[in-house]
Design an enzyme around this catalytic site. Sequence first.
Site, mmCIF file in Angstrom:
data_model
loop_
_atom_site.group_PDB
_atom_site.id
_atom_site.type_symbol
_atom_site.label_atom_id
_atom_site.label_comp_id
_atom_site.label_asym_id
_atom_site.label_seq_id
_atom_site.Cartn_x
_atom_site.Cartn_y
_atom_site.Cartn_z
ATOM 1 N N LYS A 55 0.841 -1.207 0.000
ATOM 2 C CA LYS A 55 0.000 0.000 0.000
ATOM 3 C C LYS A 55 0.874 1.254 0.000
ATOM 4 O O LYS A 55 0.609 2.219 -0.723
ATOM 5 C CB LYS A 55 -0.936 -0.002 1.217
ATOM 6 C CG LYS A 55 -2.091 -0.990 1.060
ATOM 7 C CD LYS A 55 -2.850 -1.230 2.361
ATOM 8 C CE LYS A 55 -3.859 -2.354 2.166
ATOM 9 N NZ LYS A 55 -4.485 -2.804 3.421
ATOM 10 N N GLN A 99 -4.332 -1.303 9.633
ATOM 11 C CA GLN A 99 -4.298 -2.633 9.033
ATOM 12 C C GLN A 99 -4.922 -3.657 10.000
ATOM 13 O O GLN A 99 -4.516 -3.772 11.150
ATOM 14 C CB GLN A 99 -2.845 -3.021 8.701
ATOM 15 C CG GLN A 99 -2.698 -4.344 7.982
ATOM 16 C CD GLN A 99 -3.330 -4.346 6.589
ATOM 17 O OE1 GLN A 99 -3.206 -3.393 5.827
ATOM 18 N NE2 GLN A 99 -4.043 -5.423 6.259
ATOM 19 N N ASP A 122 -11.036 3.235 4.475
ATOM 20 C CA ASP A 122 -11.525 1.853 4.413
ATOM 21 C C ASP A 122 -13.046 1.788 4.496
ATOM 22 O O ASP A 122 -13.638 0.731 4.310
ATOM 23 C CB ASP A 122 -10.936 1.041 5.583
ATOM 24 C CG ASP A 122 -9.836 0.108 5.119
ATOM 25 O OD1 ASP A 122 -9.698 -0.068 3.896
ATOM 26 O OD2 ASP A 122 -9.130 -0.439 5.989
#
Length: 299
Positions: A55, A99, A122
Amino acid sequence: MSQAEIIDGKAFAATLRARVADYAATFEQSAGRKAGLAVVLVGEDPASKVYVASKGKATLECGMASFEHKLPEDCDQATLLALVDRLNADPMVDGILVQLPLPRHLDEQAVVARISPDKDVDGLTPTSTGRLALGLPGLVPCTPLGSLMLLKDRLGDLSGKDAVVIGRSILVGKPMAQLLLAENCTVTIAHSRTKNLAQVVRRADIVVAAVGRPEMVKGDWLKPGACVIDVGINRLAPAEGQNRGRLVGDVDFDDALPVAGAITPVPGGVGPMTIAVLLRNALVAAHRNAGVALEDGAL
Ligand code: NDP
């Protein structure tokens, strides 16, 4: 016998990333700074480390700033929340991604809920989830949004189509169903308690499989011509003499190929879309946070 068109998620994702890079450059000119994405990694989980590294690399490649924050495995909840608070307040940070999964002693829901909805790339905070359900503008989870982009690219207008989403997770199944509903599909959400799953799937023009069971959906479960989005990523046991098993989806690809109208492969289908949409979400957030206009549907 006719064969399904294979939906090239890798190519689509590359095009999206190139578009993000173009808009990231224009954003930098308008805002006088780069759009920034912060990624938080707690602990040493090898898969999570790989995801975070890729990422970060993808963020830099499209001309945005990447901020990586690594905390030790035994970090406590207060330390992690304090970091999220700092990132929420940091004007250089437009998107925050923690994460997952977090080590078991940490309260994942509380950490996600602490992320500012304006930086929730997200799309997992209760506010983002609520905005999606209410049809309000907000950030949407990357994998379902990427899946929707592939569907619309293949099918155009989705209005009136029968869609079956297999899986009801917060990450994929539920937001996918909301997105399809917003496109005026007739949506069924199937899950582990659904009876006669094959029969339910057989009536769908659109099938999204997000289950986590290797090759569960068979060709004879599908309506001929159905468009199949296979979100699943499952690694099979290694064949003799091999170190790693093959990656497969939740759909039996070879079995589905002669029946489906179009299908995403695994790998190379939905997977590459997830990171591309993450970058897209970060840049959309950057425009909103900096008050820089972005025309509708640009990204
Ligand atoms: P979860 O484990 O959170 O959810 C799985 C869902 O599948 C649940 O709703 C579960 O039902 C349902 N399910 C399980 N078994 C069956 C069954 N036999 N029949 C019907 N439904 C069943 O997984 P995620 O949603 O997080 O992920 C799903 C898959 O997608 C995984 O393979 C994951 O690796 C992959 N994935 C891929 C991404 C990508 O970038 N391509 C990103 C995210 C996930 P119930 O609720 O009743 O338990």
